[in-house]
Design a protein around this motif. Structure first.
Motif, mmCIF file in Angstrom:
data_model
loop_
_atom_site.group_PDB
_atom_site.id
_atom_site.type_symbol
_atom_site.label_atom_id
_atom_site.label_comp_id
_atom_site.label_asym_id
_atom_site.label_seq_id
_atom_site.Cartn_x
_atom_site.Cartn_y
_atom_site.Cartn_z
ATOM 1 N N ARG A 35 0.817 -1.218 0.000
ATOM 2 C CA ARG A 35 0.000 0.000 0.000
ATOM 3 C C ARG A 35 0.852 1.270 0.000
ATOM 4 O O ARG A 35 0.317 2.374 -0.066
ATOM 5 C CB ARG A 35 -0.941 0.003 1.215
ATOM 6 C CG ARG A 35 -1.979 -1.104 1.178
ATOM 7 C CD ARG A 35 -2.969 -1.002 2.331
ATOM 8 N NE ARG A 35 -3.932 -2.106 2.293
ATOM 9 C CZ ARG A 35 -5.059 -2.142 2.996
ATOM 10 N NH1 ARG A 35 -5.382 -1.129 3.800
ATOM 11 N NH2 ARG A 35 -5.879 -3.183 2.914
ATOM 12 N N GLY A 36 2.171 1.089 0.112
ATOM 13 C CA GLY A 36 3.066 2.232 -0.013
ATOM 14 C C GLY A 36 3.397 2.950 1.278
ATOM 15 O O GLY A 36 3.804 4.121 1.256
ATOM 16 N N TYR A 37 3.297 2.248 2.412
ATOM 17 C CA TYR A 37 3.529 2.890 3.703
ATOM 18 C C TYR A 37 4.686 2.280 4.491
ATOM 19 O O TYR A 37 4.902 2.643 5.641
ATOM 20 C CB TYR A 37 2.260 2.799 4.573
ATOM 21 C CG TYR A 37 1.113 3.621 4.051
ATOM 22 C CD1 TYR A 37 1.070 5.002 4.241
ATOM 23 C CD2 TYR A 37 0.064 3.013 3.374
ATOM 24 C CE1 TYR A 37 0.005 5.748 3.775
ATOM 25 C CE2 TYR A 37 -1.005 3.758 2.898
ATOM 26 C CZ TYR A 37 -1.021 5.129 3.104
ATOM 27 O OH TYR A 37 -2.083 5.868 2.636
ATOM 28 N N LEU A 38 5.424 1.348 3.892
ATOM 29 C CA LEU A 38 6.466 0.648 4.637
ATOM 30 C C LEU A 38 7.558 0.236 3.670
ATOM 31 O O LEU A 38 7.274 -0.132 2.525
ATOM 32 C CB LEU A 38 5.843 -0.578 5.323
ATOM 33 C CG LEU A 38 6.680 -1.311 6.363
ATOM 34 C CD1 LEU A 38 5.776 -1.832 7.489
ATOM 35 C CD2 LEU A 38 7.433 -2.478 5.734
ATOM 36 N N GLN A 39 8.821 0.315 4.118
ATOM 37 C CA GLN A 39 9.958 0.040 3.245
ATOM 38 C C GLN A 39 10.368 -1.421 3.310
ATOM 39 O O GLN A 39 10.677 -1.950 4.393
ATOM 40 C CB GLN A 39 11.144 0.925 3.632
ATOM 41 C CG GLN A 39 12.323 0.802 2.677
ATOM 42 C CD GLN A 39 13.469 1.720 3.045
ATOM 43 O OE1 GLN A 39 13.757 1.941 4.214
ATOM 44 N NE2 GLN A 39 14.117 2.279 2.031
#
Length: 353
Positions: A35-39
């Motif tokens: 979802r684009g919130y964690l690396q």
């Protein structure tokens, strides 16, 4: 005495397990990365502090899909991982925030909030100093989980039997119910040589309420080992595979290879190019029925799981959950449907597409 307005006590984990299956959604790292919130790589859940609304939403999505457990997103929020990214300063803050988010969602939805500890990547069987360091890390996190009102405690994705033993010892001292799930890599044994089945037997003997396996393997390669665990212990058993199509030749999602794609960095699909190997919802439903039929009652999915997978698990176990309102109904599809309201001319188009 007027008891008309007395709230009904919430059933705990063991009460639920004694009567039916408990569904637990894991996999927050992978889903929040997608979802684009964690690396990917560090996989440290800084999202808990940077975008708490995203964590809340994912908890809610999993509950909507049928998860009874709201597992605090403290996976890899331990001292060792935060040291790797130079952020030990946020250790307590990130843990308490994750626990409070999970507690809020659980209370609003009648679920169980679970405190969570995991593999530390610091334990070494031959180094006693690492044992003490690991214990201290677990004591920190478990202490905060108890203070923030966890209903039960989970130690997950443990690779070393010795580390699992320490985790259980710390958790048992709280008096809360305990779940310990181990990783099964290429061989069916822990990194210190103890077979996973024997490790589960030892953990049961040491007082674990639920023992089992999570992560690493998909349903096809994990369930044969789960069956061995179920046959070997008397306590409740947990099963939480990754929803990927692992094989006998490539039994873990780390070992999967993709010959159809040559552009993957490093040539290894794990962890960011696993899409072609993802199980569909019907495979997840099949897995859930298999687990239940063999006597497993703590049933879920780990890394790679999305809400539609969890809904499939819930419905396979005979549940109608809030998300069931939106389960597929292909009878109303414009071309493939059979509903009387669909014009016959459109029903005939299915052979052209």
């Amino acid at each position: 005495m007027n008891t008309q307005n007395t709230p009904t006590p919430k059933r705990g984990l063991l009460e639920r397990l004694d009567t039916d299956a408990v569904i637990c959604a894991e996999g927050y790292l992978f889903e929040l990365e997608r979802r684009g919130y964690l690396q990917a790589g560090p996989f440290v859940p800084e999202v808990v502090l940077e975008h708490p609304e995203a964590v809340t939403r994912l908890h809610e999505d999993f509950v909507h899909a049928g998860s009874e457990v709201v597992e605090a997103f403290t996976y890899y929020a331990h001292r060792q991982k935060l040291r790797v990214i130079g952020r030990e300063d946020i250790l307590e803050t990130i843990n308490r925030q994750a626990l409070r988010i999970a507690r809020d969602v659980a209370e609003r939805n009648g679920g169980l909030m679970a405190g969570n500890i995991c593999n530390t990547n610091a334990y070494e069987a031959s180094d006693r100093k690492t044992h003490d360091a690991v214990r201290a890390m677990f004591e920190e996190q478990i202490g905060w989980a108890v203070e923030e009102g966890a209903d039960f405690l989970i130690a997950e994705t443990i690779d070393w039997y010795g580390e699992a033993e320490i985790a259980l010892d710390v958790m048992k001292k709280t008096g809360l119910p305990t779940v310990v799930t181990l990783s099964v890599h290429r061989e069916e044994k822990m990194f210190d040589g103890v077979s996973v089945v024997d490790a589960c037997k030892r953990l049961e003997a040491a007082g674990a309420d639920v023992v089992g396996l999570n992560c690493q393997r998909g349903p096809k390669t994990l369930m044969p080992v789960v069956r061995k665990v179920r046959d070997a212990v008397s306590c409740h058993v947990a099963s939480l595979p990754v929803p990927y199509r692992t094989t006998e030749a490539e039994p873990t999602f780390q070992s999967l290879t993709d010959r159809a794609c040559s552009c993957i960095p490093g040539g290894r699909p794990f962890p960011t190019a696993l899409d072609p190997f993802t199980c569909n919802r019907y495979e997840c439903a099949e897995y859930a029925r298999e687990a239940y039929d063999m006597g497993v009652r703590y049933i879920g999915l780990c890394c790679g799981a999305a809400p539609h997978h969890i809904r499939a698990v819930a419905e396979a176990l005979g549940r109608t959950v809030p998300g069931s309102r939106y389960s597929p109904d292909m009878s109303k599809h414009a071309f493939f449907g059979t509903d009387a309201a669909i014009p016959n001319a459109y029903k005939g188009r299915r052979v052209e597409i």
